[in-house]
Motif scaffolding. Structure first.
Motif, PDB file in Angstrom:
ATOM      1  N   UNK A 181     -19.907 -15.845  40.896  1.00  0.00           N
ATOM      2  CA  UNK A 181     -20.297 -17.344  40.885  1.00  0.00           C
ATOM      3  C   UNK A 181     -19.603 -18.080  41.914  1.00  0.00           C
ATOM      4  N   UNK A 182     -19.513 -17.516  42.980  1.00  0.00           N
ATOM      5  CA  UNK A 182     -18.816 -18.077  44.221  1.00  0.00           C
ATOM      6  C   UNK A 182     -19.722 -17.514  45.666  1.00  0.00           C
ATOM      7  N   UNK A 220     -24.521 -17.330  45.832  1.00  0.00           N
ATOM      8  CA  UNK A 220     -24.270 -17.329  44.569  1.00  0.00           C
ATOM      9  C   UNK A 220     -25.467 -16.429  43.709  1.00  0.00           C
ATOM     10  N   UNK A 221     -25.283 -15.833  42.735  1.00  0.00           N
ATOM     11  CA  UNK A 221     -26.331 -14.843  42.296  1.00  0.00           C
ATOM     12  C   UNK A 221     -27.089 -13.901  42.877  1.00  0.00           C
ATOM     13  N   UNK A 222     -26.762 -13.574  44.048  1.00  0.00           N
ATOM     14  CA  UNK A 222     -27.153 -12.258  44.797  1.00  0.00           C
ATOM     15  C   UNK A 222     -26.151 -11.057  44.531  1.00  0.00           C
ATOM     16  N   UNK A 257     -28.544 -20.493  43.990  1.00  0.00           N
ATOM     17  CA  UNK A 257     -29.274 -19.377  43.448  1.00  0.00           C
ATOM     18  C   UNK A 257     -30.716 -19.065  43.764  1.00  0.00           C
ATOM     19  N   UNK A 258     -31.076 -19.837  44.660  1.00  0.00           N
ATOM     20  CA  UNK A 258     -32.393 -19.591  45.148  1.00  0.00           C
ATOM     21  C   UNK A 258     -32.444 -19.167  46.595  1.00  0.00           C
ATOM     22  N   UNK A 259     -31.333 -18.867  47.199  1.00  0.00           N
ATOM     23  CA  UNK A 259     -31.187 -18.365  48.398  1.00  0.00           C
ATOM     24  C   UNK A 259     -31.001 -16.999  48.830  1.00  0.00           C
ATOM     25  N   UNK A 260     -31.691 -16.174  49.515  1.00  0.00           N
ATOM     26  CA  UNK A 260     -31.289 -14.938  49.847  1.00  0.00           C
ATOM     27  C   UNK A 260     -30.140 -14.744  50.904  1.00  0.00           C
ATOM     28  N   UNK A 261     -29.710 -13.549  50.907  1.00  0.00           N
ATOM     29  CA  UNK A 261     -28.370 -13.279  51.814  1.00  0.00           C
ATOM     30  C   UNK A 261     -28.841 -13.432  53.110  1.00  0.00           C
TER      31      UNK A 261
END
Length: 288
Positions: free
Chosen positions: A37-38, A70-72, A121-125
């Motif tokens: 979550x960071x 976040x979220x990946x 949370x909608x962006x890829x690495x």
């Protein structure tokens, strides 16, 4: 089967006063596949291995920086559990959304938008190559300031973080800001290489295809990929062979031919040098 992701939470990993943390960690097989979550900036400082991120697996080497939103979900892994291998040593710079909001106040709008995207949370690495050592230097300073916590450390940390964010942002957008025709032309070269990596392709052939001299092509490969032509070609072949070893029952001799090696002994030697395992050992470890 979908992997189960463990959630790493900022309240347990980050300093509550700093809203961040930086460590220098030798990767192993105990850290689980996880998301957090960071936001995390991960810099490969030493060793080799693999980065399992989202649905992909990348061989890693010194000088790579991955920005993990976040979220990946991801995890770094050594090549093998054997002590003789050199596991990846990674600087992990973790920042929570509270600190992101603070830092954004001192950034231009387009960089603010970039930081915001990392937390939605909608962006890829994404990843960049540290060609001049600037990113590694910042990571070393960040880790030191977090550790000593001297007077002025918070101010210094914010300054260093802002520099890191800007440098990485610039590296990401270097190609976008370059003359469109030149970037597009070189992208065609990369696409050609990706489609023909299993052929006996040479730099001279690429020179005829692109119209650039071999010397200029060598500079372009280093600038745009951080690798030489031969290193990138070898990387593509080994990456594809790893996929085949994991996902098929094809014989190793056939795989070596399919990825461009005419001699299985040459394939075995190159694979062992890059991955740390023989093809048969890699297949066994990836299916166990």
């Amino acid at each position: 089967m979908k992997r189960i992701n463990k959630l790493f939470e900022s309240q347990f990993l980050l300093d509550p006063n700093l809203h961040m943390w930086v460590n220098r960690f030798t990767e192993d097989f105990t850290v689980p596949y996880h998301e957090h979550d960071f936001i995390e900036y991960c810099y490969v400082a030493e060793g080799n291995g693999f980065h399992h991120i989202e649905q992909e697996i990348f061989p890693i080497h010194k000088g790579q920086l991955f920005v993990v939103p976040i979220g990946v979900a991801h995890v770094f892994r050594p090549v093998t559990p054997a002590r003789s291998s050199k596991p990846p040593v990674v600087y992990n710079c973790m920042i929570d959304l509270h600190l992101v909001a603070q830092l954004s106040r001192f950034q231009e709008q387009r960089i603010q938008e970039h930081l915001s995207s990392l937390g939605n949370k909608n962006t890829s690495y994404f990843s960049v190559i540290d060609r001049d050592g600037a990113i590694e230097n910042l990571m070393v300073q960040l880790q030191r300031e977090v550790s000593i916590n001297d007077p002025g450390s918070i101010t210094m940390l914010h300054s260093l973080l802002n520099q890191l964010i800007v440098i990485v942002y610039r590296r990401i957008h270097t190609d976008a800001d370059a003359p469109a025709t030149k970037t597009a032309d070189f992208n065609h070269v990369i696409h050609f290489l990706e489609q023909n990596f299993n052929q006996a392709i040479t730099l001279t052939e690429l020179s005829r295809y692109s119209g650039w001299t071999t010397r200029h092509l060598q500079r372009l490969f280093l600038k745009h990929t951080g690798q030489s032509f031969h290193s990138l070609l070898q990387h593509l072949r080994i990456q594809k062979s790893c996929e085949m070893l994991r996902n098929s029952s094809l014989k190793i001799g056939l795989i070596s031919e399919l990825v461009g090696y005419r001699s299985i002994d040459s394939f075995n030697s190159v694979f062992k040098r890059n991955v740390g395992l023989t093809p048969s050992e890699y297949r066994k470890s990836s299916t166990s």
